[in-house]
Design a protein around this motif. Structure first.
Motif, PDB file in Angstrom:
ATOM      1  N   ASN A 176       0.860  -1.185   0.000  1.00 50.57           N
ATOM      2  CA  ASN A 176       0.000   0.000   0.000  1.00 50.57           C
ATOM      3  C   ASN A 176       0.896   1.235   0.000  1.00 50.57           C
ATOM      4  O   ASN A 176       1.473   1.587   1.038  1.00 50.57           O
ATOM      5  CB  ASN A 176      -0.866   0.024   1.270  1.00 50.57           C
ATOM      6  CG  ASN A 176      -1.722  -1.228   1.398  1.00 50.57           C
ATOM      7  OD1 ASN A 176      -2.531  -1.522   0.532  1.00 50.57           O
ATOM      8  ND2 ASN A 176      -1.522  -1.990   2.468  1.00 50.57           N
ATOM      9  N   ALA A 210       2.275 -14.981   1.533  1.00 53.25           N
ATOM     10  CA  ALA A 210       1.118 -14.759   2.409  1.00 53.25           C
ATOM     11  C   ALA A 210       1.456 -15.188   3.839  1.00 53.25           C
ATOM     12  O   ALA A 210       1.152 -14.479   4.799  1.00 53.25           O
ATOM     13  CB  ALA A 210      -0.082 -15.539   1.883  1.00 53.25           C
ATOM     14  N   SER A 213       3.890 -12.670   5.282  1.00 48.65           N
ATOM     15  CA  SER A 213       3.260 -11.368   5.533  1.00 48.65           C
ATOM     16  C   SER A 213       2.416 -11.412   6.801  1.00 48.65           C
ATOM     17  O   SER A 213       2.376 -10.442   7.561  1.00 48.65           O
ATOM     18  CB  SER A 213       2.378 -10.975   4.343  1.00 48.65           C
ATOM     19  OG  SER A 213       3.150 -10.942   3.171  1.00 48.65           O
ATOM     20  N   ASP A 214       1.735 -12.545   7.037  1.00 53.19           N
ATOM     21  CA  ASP A 214       0.939 -12.659   8.261  1.00 53.19           C
ATOM     22  C   ASP A 214       1.844 -12.529   9.484  1.00 53.19           C
ATOM     23  O   ASP A 214       1.485 -11.924  10.485  1.00 53.19           O
ATOM     24  CB  ASP A 214       0.196 -14.012   8.296  1.00 53.19           C
ATOM     25  CG  ASP A 214      -0.898 -14.060   7.226  1.00 53.19           C
ATOM     26  OD1 ASP A 214      -1.274 -12.980   6.729  1.00 53.19           O
ATOM     27  OD2 ASP A 214      -1.353 -15.165   6.885  1.00 53.19           O
ATOM     28  N   ASP A 219       0.541  -5.942   5.105  1.00 54.09           N
ATOM     29  CA  ASP A 219      -0.819  -6.158   4.634  1.00 54.09           C
ATOM     30  C   ASP A 219      -0.836  -6.474   3.139  1.00 54.09           C
ATOM     31  O   ASP A 219      -0.244  -5.743   2.345  1.00 54.09           O
ATOM     32  CB  ASP A 219      -1.626  -4.874   4.899  1.00 54.09           C
ATOM     33  CG  ASP A 219      -3.061  -5.016   4.449  1.00 54.09           C
ATOM     34  OD1 ASP A 219      -3.700  -5.992   4.875  1.00 54.09           O
ATOM     35  OD2 ASP A 219      -3.532  -4.169   3.669  1.00 54.09           O
ATOM     36  N   PRO A 221      -3.421  -6.411   0.242  1.00 46.51           N
ATOM     37  CA  PRO A 221      -4.804  -5.959   0.013  1.00 46.51           C
ATOM     38  C   PRO A 221      -5.708  -7.138  -0.369  1.00 46.51           C
ATOM     39  O   PRO A 221      -5.276  -8.048  -1.080  1.00 46.51           O
ATOM     40  CB  PRO A 221      -4.660  -4.956  -1.129  1.00 46.51           C
ATOM     41  CG  PRO A 221      -3.228  -4.520  -1.092  1.00 46.51           C
ATOM     42  CD  PRO A 221      -2.445  -5.684  -0.564  1.00 46.51           C
ATOM     43  N   ARG A 222      -6.954  -7.075   0.106  1.00 46.15           N
ATOM     44  CA  ARG A 222      -7.902  -8.190  -0.077  1.00 46.15           C
ATOM     45  C   ARG A 222      -8.039  -8.584  -1.543  1.00 46.15           C
ATOM     46  O   ARG A 222      -8.005  -9.756  -1.897  1.00 46.15           O
ATOM     47  CB  ARG A 222      -9.256  -7.759   0.512  1.00 46.15           C
ATOM     48  CG  ARG A 222     -10.359  -8.759   0.345  1.00 46.15           C
ATOM     49  CD  ARG A 222     -11.652  -8.199   0.932  1.00 46.15           C
ATOM     50  NE  ARG A 222     -12.810  -8.838   0.343  1.00 46.15           N
ATOM     51  CZ  ARG A 222     -13.294 -10.020   0.726  1.00 46.15           C
ATOM     52  NH1 ARG A 222     -12.718 -10.677   1.700  1.00 46.15           N
ATOM     53  NH2 ARG A 222     -14.346 -10.541   0.140  1.00 46.15           N
ATOM     54  N   TRP A 223      -8.172  -7.576  -2.417  1.00 50.50           N
ATOM     55  CA  TRP A 223      -8.381  -7.896  -3.835  1.00 50.50           C
ATOM     56  C   TRP A 223      -7.187  -8.659  -4.397  1.00 50.50           C
ATOM     57  O   TRP A 223      -7.330  -9.586  -5.177  1.00 50.50           O
ATOM     58  CB  TRP A 223      -8.622  -6.615  -4.652  1.00 50.50           C
ATOM     59  CG  TRP A 223      -7.425  -5.707  -4.751  1.00 50.50           C
ATOM     60  CD1 TRP A 223      -7.106  -4.702  -3.901  1.00 50.50           C
ATOM     61  CD2 TRP A 223      -6.381  -5.762  -5.730  1.00 50.50           C
ATOM     62  NE1 TRP A 223      -5.921  -4.119  -4.287  1.00 50.50           N
ATOM     63  CE2 TRP A 223      -5.464  -4.732  -5.406  1.00 50.50           C
ATOM     64  CE3 TRP A 223      -6.136  -6.562  -6.842  1.00 50.50           C
ATOM     65  CZ2 TRP A 223      -4.305  -4.504  -6.158  1.00 50.50           C
ATOM     66  CZ3 TRP A 223      -4.986  -6.322  -7.600  1.00 50.50           C
ATOM     67  CH2 TRP A 223      -4.087  -5.307  -7.250  1.00 50.50           C
ATOM     68  N   ARG A 225      -4.931 -10.498  -2.605  1.00 52.01           N
ATOM     69  CA  ARG A 225      -4.861 -11.826  -1.993  1.00 52.01           C
ATOM     70  C   ARG A 225      -5.839 -12.778  -2.683  1.00 52.01           C
ATOM     71  O   ARG A 225      -5.495 -13.891  -3.061  1.00 52.01           O
ATOM     72  CB  ARG A 225      -5.171 -11.710  -0.489  1.00 52.01           C
ATOM     73  CG  ARG A 225      -4.912 -12.973   0.301  1.00 52.01           C
ATOM     74  CD  ARG A 225      -5.322 -12.797   1.759  1.00 52.01           C
ATOM     75  NE  ARG A 225      -4.347 -12.101   2.557  1.00 52.01           N
ATOM     76  CZ  ARG A 225      -3.437 -12.688   3.330  1.00 52.01           C
ATOM     77  NH1 ARG A 225      -3.365 -14.000   3.384  1.00 52.01           N
ATOM     78  NH2 ARG A 225      -2.601 -11.975   4.051  1.00 52.01           N
ATOM     79  N   LEU A 226      -7.081 -12.311  -2.886  1.00 47.98           N
ATOM     80  CA  LEU A 226      -8.099 -13.184  -3.481  1.00 47.98           C
ATOM     81  C   LEU A 226      -7.746 -13.554  -4.924  1.00 47.98           C
ATOM     82  O   LEU A 226      -7.884 -14.701  -5.334  1.00 47.98           O
ATOM     83  CB  LEU A 226      -9.473 -12.516  -3.412  1.00 47.98           C
ATOM     84  CG  LEU A 226     -10.051 -12.422  -1.985  1.00 47.98           C
ATOM     85  CD1 LEU A 226     -11.397 -11.714  -2.001  1.00 47.98           C
ATOM     86  CD2 LEU A 226     -10.203 -13.807  -1.355  1.00 47.98           C
ATOM     87  N   LYS A 227      -7.271 -12.571  -5.675  1.00 51.65           N
ATOM     88  CA  LYS A 227      -6.906 -12.879  -7.070  1.00 51.65           C
ATOM     89  C   LYS A 227      -5.751 -13.875  -7.113  1.00 51.65           C
ATOM     90  O   LYS A 227      -5.768 -14.833  -7.877  1.00 51.65           O
ATOM     91  CB  LYS A 227      -6.515 -11.593  -7.814  1.00 51.65           C
ATOM     92  CG  LYS A 227      -7.711 -10.804  -8.282  1.00 51.65           C
ATOM     93  CD  LYS A 227      -7.320  -9.702  -9.236  1.00 51.65           C
ATOM     94  CE  LYS A 227      -7.257 -10.211 -10.650  1.00 51.65           C
ATOM     95  NZ  LYS A 227      -7.410  -9.188 -11.660  1.00 51.65           N
ATOM     96  N   GLN A 229      -4.858 -16.018  -4.779  1.00 48.55           N
ATOM     97  CA  GLN A 229      -5.311 -17.344  -4.322  1.00 48.55           C
ATOM     98  C   GLN A 229      -6.084 -18.043  -5.436  1.00 48.55           C
ATOM     99  O   GLN A 229      -5.967 -19.249  -5.633  1.00 48.55           O
ATOM    100  CB  GLN A 229      -6.181 -17.206  -3.070  1.00 48.55           C
ATOM    101  CG  GLN A 229      -5.349 -16.974  -1.818  1.00 48.55           C
ATOM    102  CD  GLN A 229      -6.185 -16.525  -0.619  1.00 48.55           C
ATOM    103  OE1 GLN A 229      -7.348 -16.185  -0.747  1.00 48.55           O
ATOM    104  NE2 GLN A 229      -5.561 -16.519   0.548  1.00 48.55           N
TER     105      GLN A 229
END
Ligand code: FAD
Length: 281
Positions: A176, A210, A213-214, A219, A221-223, A225-227, A229
């Motif tokens: 970010n 991932a 990073s955890d 962070d 971003p959700r978009w 991470r989902l893409k 995955q």
């Protein structure tokens, strides 16, 4: 960002010390390829309690003997003052004049935290033992260190490292750009003007990234991470989207006034070189 625009741009590449002769051979090919990009320096990480001290030094000396600037990392966790003094002397005797000073993380099951508790104490120790010999870099966290009590406390910790004598900083990686810009604004508001170079993590292996990073509080971003995955085992798509995202991030950072970039190369030249070419540095 005014404080950052005043610094000359500096680019650097980070490695970890390989465990095997094959790994060392591979790293040799990597740094030789990346050396053509003429970075300001290469750096090499350091295991808690000095577990990689010899391999870190070996890597740094090899790069240095080829005429490039190289900075070993040094961490204080699990170490005594005597260990740290000996490591600093070794670095100095070998002509090293640039270090990245960290607290480090204690491996699970490790017994002792060591004699210095935080990185600011290590920076003060380096200055006490070696004066102005080393250019000292420290770490900072635009998305805040996971153990920090609050963003404000973490900023105060960063400032303590600079007040103890650190020259400049490299950030934890992030995706970010606004986190970086806001962090620099907050630093400026408390009088920090040292160079804060963004740490950049190219995306190769997403599941590993991932997990990492955890743990380190970066962070995704959700978009994104989902893409990622959703790509499953399709490594070509992961690399392709990763290259687009990270190149755009670097571009925004540099045009916004960041004083360079520090690449976490994971000992691979490919992704870093491609991002570099796309940026037209
Ligand atoms: P510190 O600055 O000491 O901060 C650690 C935590 O303690 C923070 O939450 C801070 O807010 C808090 N804190 C600081 N001072 C105080 C105080 N007086 N009272 C209460 N809380 C305080 N790890 C390695 O093991 N080897 C490496 O080579 C390595 N290289 C790295 C390179 C970079 C560029 C970065 C960003 C990280 C690197 N790390 C490395 C990881 C780093 O060691 C970890 O992030 C570690 O958890 C914190 O190190 P630090 O130097 O930032 O610690």
């Amino acid at each position: 960002m005014e404080s950052q625009r005043k610094h000359p741009r500096a680019f650097s590449f980070e490695f970890f010390p390989p465990k095997t002769p094959e790994g060392m051979e591979k790293l040799r090919a990597t740094w030789k390829q990346l050396a053509q990009l003429k970075p300001r320096f290469f750096s090499c990480t350091y295991g808690a309690g000095g577990s990689t001290r010899d391999r870190t030094l070996e890597t740094v000396l090899e790069i240095q003997s080829a005429g490039h600037r190289a900075a070993p990392h040094i961490s204080c966790i699990g170490a005594t003052r005597a260990d740290l003094a000996a490591t600093l002397e070794l670095y100095r005797a070998e002509g090293v004049d640039h270090v990245v000073a960290l607290r480090g993380d204690l491996p699970s099951g490790a017994a002792s935290a060591g004699e210095l508790r935080y990185a600011n104490e290590l920076v003060a120790f380096i200055r006490e033992k070696t004066g102005g010999h080393f250019h000292v870099e420290v770490a900072c966290y635009p998305e805040f260190h996971p153990q920090a009590k609050s963003p404000r406390d973490d900023l105060a910790s960063f400032r303590r490292k600079l007040d103890a004598g650190a020259d400049s900083a490299i950030t934890q990686y992030f995706f970010n750009a606004d986190a970086y810009f806001r962090f620099v604004d907050d630093c400026e508001a408390i009088g920090i003007a040292a160079a804060i170079v963004p740490g950049i993590m190219p995306i190769g292996n997403f599941s590993q990234l991932a997990r990492f990073s955890d743990n380190c509080g970066a962070d995704i971003p959700r978009w994104l991470r989902l893409k990622m995955q959703g790509f499953g085992d399709d490594t070509a798509s992961i690399r392709s989207l990763g290259l687009d995202v990270v190149t755009e991030l670097c571009d925004r950072l540099l045009s916004g006034g960041a004083p360079g970039l520090h690449f976490y190369t994971m000992n691979q030249a490919g992704l870093t070189s491609t991002i570099w070419q796309r940026l037209g540095i």
